[in-house]
Scaffold this active site. Structure first.
Site, PDB file in Angstrom:
ATOM      1  N   LYS A 120       1.018  -1.081   0.008  1.00  0.00           N
ATOM      2  CA  LYS A 120      -0.195   0.134   0.217  1.00  0.00           C
ATOM      3  C   LYS A 120       0.996   1.015   0.166  1.00  0.00           C
ATOM      4  O   LYS A 120       1.963   1.324   0.647  1.00  0.00           O
ATOM      5  CB  LYS A 120      -0.869  -0.036   1.171  1.00  0.00           C
ATOM      6  CG  LYS A 120      -2.142   0.921   1.292  1.00  0.00           C
ATOM      7  CD  LYS A 120      -3.105   0.295   0.427  1.00  0.00           C
ATOM      8  CE  LYS A 120      -4.309   1.183   0.355  1.00  0.00           C
ATOM      9  NZ  LYS A 120      -5.609   0.370  -0.297  1.00  0.00           N
TER      10      LYS A 120
HETATM   11  P1  NAD Z   1     -12.965   7.776  -2.776  1.00  0.00           P
HETATM   12  O1  NAD Z   1     -11.919   8.718  -2.649  1.00  0.00           O
HETATM   13  O2  NAD Z   1     -13.345   7.517  -4.232  1.00  0.00           O
HETATM   14  O3  NAD Z   1     -14.148   7.896  -1.888  1.00  0.00           O
HETATM   15  C1  NAD Z   1     -14.091   7.957  -0.628  1.00  0.00           C
HETATM   16  C2  NAD Z   1     -15.449   8.660   0.079  1.00  0.00           C
HETATM   17  O4  NAD Z   1     -15.468   8.485   1.508  1.00  0.00           O
HETATM   18  C3  NAD Z   1     -16.019   9.947  -0.380  1.00  0.00           C
HETATM   19  O5  NAD Z   1     -17.353   9.649  -0.779  1.00  0.00           O
HETATM   20  C4  NAD Z   1     -15.852  10.580   0.866  1.00  0.00           C
HETATM   21  O6  NAD Z   1     -16.890  11.869   0.881  1.00  0.00           O
HETATM   22  C5  NAD Z   1     -16.027   9.656   1.733  1.00  0.00           C
HETATM   23  N1  NAD Z   1     -15.779  10.085   3.099  1.00  0.00           N
HETATM   24  C6  NAD Z   1     -14.301  10.755   3.563  1.00  0.00           C
HETATM   25  N2  NAD Z   1     -14.201  11.356   4.825  1.00  0.00           N
HETATM   26  C7  NAD Z   1     -15.636  11.034   5.344  1.00  0.00           C
HETATM   27  C8  NAD Z   1     -16.164  10.972   6.501  1.00  0.00           C
HETATM   28  N3  NAD Z   1     -15.416  11.443   7.694  1.00  0.00           N
HETATM   29  N4  NAD Z   1     -17.445  10.686   6.752  1.00  0.00           N
HETATM   30  C9  NAD Z   1     -18.000   9.970   5.687  1.00  0.00           C
HETATM   31  N5  NAD Z   1     -17.550   9.732   4.500  1.00  0.00           N
HETATM   32  C10 NAD Z   1     -16.388  10.279   4.435  1.00  0.00           C
HETATM   33  O7  NAD Z   1     -12.228   6.329  -2.362  1.00  0.00           O
HETATM   34  P2  NAD Z   1     -12.682   4.876  -2.637  1.00  0.00           P
HETATM   35  O8  NAD Z   1     -11.768   4.319  -3.603  1.00  0.00           O
HETATM   36  O9  NAD Z   1     -14.202   4.634  -2.915  1.00  0.00           O
HETATM   37  O10 NAD Z   1     -12.136   4.039  -1.415  1.00  0.00           O
HETATM   38  C11 NAD Z   1     -13.045   3.697  -0.256  1.00  0.00           C
HETATM   39  C12 NAD Z   1     -12.703   2.657   0.651  1.00  0.00           C
HETATM   40  O11 NAD Z   1     -12.497   1.494  -0.212  1.00  0.00           O
HETATM   41  C13 NAD Z   1     -11.293   2.830   1.164  1.00  0.00           C
HETATM   42  O12 NAD Z   1     -11.136   2.375   2.450  1.00  0.00           O
HETATM   43  C14 NAD Z   1     -10.522   2.184   0.153  1.00  0.00           C
HETATM   44  O13 NAD Z   1      -9.224   1.720   0.853  1.00  0.00           O
HETATM   45  C15 NAD Z   1     -11.340   0.885  -0.040  1.00  0.00           C
HETATM   46  N6  NAD Z   1     -11.227   0.052  -1.347  1.00  0.00           N
HETATM   47  C16 NAD Z   1     -11.027   1.115  -2.367  1.00  0.00           C
HETATM   48  C17 NAD Z   1     -10.991   0.058  -3.615  1.00  0.00           C
HETATM   49  C18 NAD Z   1     -10.879   0.802  -5.112  1.00  0.00           C
HETATM   50  O14 NAD Z   1     -10.813   0.178  -5.921  1.00  0.00           O
HETATM   51  N7  NAD Z   1     -11.008   2.331  -5.137  1.00  0.00           N
HETATM   52  C19 NAD Z   1     -10.661  -0.826  -3.664  1.00  0.00           C
HETATM   53  C20 NAD Z   1     -10.522  -1.797  -2.440  1.00  0.00           C
HETATM   54  C21 NAD Z   1     -10.848  -1.136  -1.159  1.00  0.00           C
END
Ligand code: NAD
Length: 434
Positions: A120
């Protein structure tokens, strides 16, 4: 923490810090390994990442000043194959979190039986607060600072919170330009989650949400929850949350509430998941969406739904939120959204948790397909990607159910158990060098 895990902590000089995400995650992993009676050397190896890379680099900002950025890449384990894991841009990025997320990648790839290890990375920055030019310069400089620590045969980053396909395109382009000795032909395989026009895969953008929806549509009916009209809520409406929302709506679900960094909204009649995604793309958050009522954070958690999908950040569901939650099932889209105390309370309250290393592994699964396509210089049809993704997710869900039955444990422990069985077997076959 069980006795064996204690002795591993002692030997490595760790003192358990309850707020450390790394300590929380590694304790779960080591406790499960102890339960499987795996050899102590395996626990020692898994308790520490192989490499923790930290870089500081200056970037010219639009106002003419230079700003110094701090970036991380943690390579936890590569017994199964090249390191793999996302790059996060967020002001709260810390070594502790990046280490924890790298362990989860090792577990995820092993549970999915992918020939990939766990890593990561991240940079401490608010990507919403810098211009596109600054973001590009910062990304190129971070990529060059990482240098040979990443590569298509060694360590392959991907998007995560605050990063996207455009940022992956800049990373790949920088890597390709740094040295042609590395081979321009397959150089773009250095990162996944790229735009489809530049070595990306069909299906990658929606893959994490899609994988989660494959898992819940398989498991909810078995838990006695019909899909048709299934009320659900989502935390975070970024990549994972918005795709999970849209695709679960397609599968019959009714989206009743969403919370993100701009606020929480609710509608008894259901929110249109597609229109909400357009609203977020236009305005930056869910606040102000038409036909929805703004509600407090507490009221959001108390919404009476069958399914809650946390898809924002880590450690959001502590004991407090776990006491409020009024859902039958929590399907973790985010990594480690539930603290150990939150997890315990949810289980005591009879709420089923579908763990992150199962639910959100669709992203790394399609990343794996993208990497294979890049190496062969081909592009698969969307149908092929979806077929492979569905069968990978279903096979992993079956593995988790079997392990839960075999060891008599909850689904999170079962997911770790299945991942550890595979890693343990590969360590035994390969042996420890020399
Ligand atoms: P992203 O940046 O697209 O979205 C993040 C979201 O979290 C946004 O909607 C933001 O408004 C919200 N957020 C941030 N702070 C917040 C708070 N205090 N309260 C409520 N909402 C809040 O990120 P993503 O890629 O969708 O990733 C989200 C999660 O999924 C993370 O834990 C990431 O590690 C995990 N993840 C992502 C992927 C991927 O392919 N993108 C794969 C596996 C896991």
């Amino acid at each position: 923490m069980n006795g064996q895990t204690h002795t591993v902590f002692d030997e490595l000089g760790f003192r358990y810090e309850p707020d450390s995400l790394y300590h929380q995650v590694i304790t779960d992993v080591l406790d499960t390994s102890g339960r499987l009676e795996q050899p102590r050397h395996l626990q020692l190896i898994l308790a520490q990442p192989k490499n923790e890379i930290m870089v500081h680099y200056p970037v010219l900002m639009d106002d003419g000043n230079y700003r110094l950025f701090k970036g991380y890449r943690v390579q936890h384990n590569n017994i199964l194959g090249p390191y793999k894991g996302g790059i996060r841009y967020h002001p709260d990025v810390s070594l502790d979190h990046v280490k924890a997320l790298a362990v989860l990648m090792t577990m995820k790839c092993s549970l999915m039986r992918l020939p990939l290890g766990g890593a990561k990375g991240g940079v401490q920055v608010d990507s919403r607060a810098v211009s596109t030019d600054e973001l590009r310069r910062m990304t190129r400089r971070f990529t060059s600072a990482l240098g040979d620590n990443i590569g298509p045969n060694h360590d392959i980053p991907a998007p995560d919170v605050g990063t996207n396909a455009q940022i992956m395109a800049w990373m790949a382009d920088t890597y390709i330009n740094l040295s042609d000795a590395r081979g321009r032909f397959t150089g773009q395989a250095v990162v996944t989650g790229k735009p489809v026009a530049f070595g990306g895969s069909y299906g990658r953008e929606a893959a994490t949400g899609q994988g989660l929806v494959y898992v819940v549509t398989e498991l909810l009916p078995e838990l006695g929850i019909p899909l048709d009209g299934c009320p659900f809520s989502v935390i975070g409406y970024g990549n994972v949350g918005s795709w999970a929302g849209r695709l679960f709506e397609n599968a019959g679900g009714s989206l009743r509430g969403v919370m993100d960094h701009t606020g929480a909204i609710h509608a008894d009649a259901g929110l249109d998941a597609y229109e909400l995604a357009e609203h977020v793309a236009a305005t930056g958050g869910v606040a102000g969406f038409k036909n929805a009522e703004a509600i407090s954070v507490e009221d959001f958690y108390k919404l009476n739904v069958d399914l809650l999908i946390p898809a924002a950040l880590e450690q959001m569901i502590t004991e407090t939120q776990a006491a409020w939650i009024n859902a039958k099932v929590v399907a973790e889209g985010a990594n480690a959204p539930t603290t150990p105390e939150g997890d315990r309370l949810l289980r005591e309250r009879g709420i089923t948790i579908l763990p992150a290393i199962l639910c959100n592994s669709g992203g790394v699964s399609v990343s794996y397909m993208e990497w294979r396509q890049d190496r062969d210089a081909v592009q698969w049809r969307e149908e092929r990607v979806q077929d492979e993704l569905r069968s990978l997710m279903n096979a992993a869900a079956q593995r988790v159910k079997l392990a839960a039955h075999r060891y008599g444990v909850d689904l999170r422990t079962a997911a770790y158990a299945s991942a550890l069985e595979h890693i343990g077997q590969v360590y035994e076959l390969r042996g420890i060098f020399p």
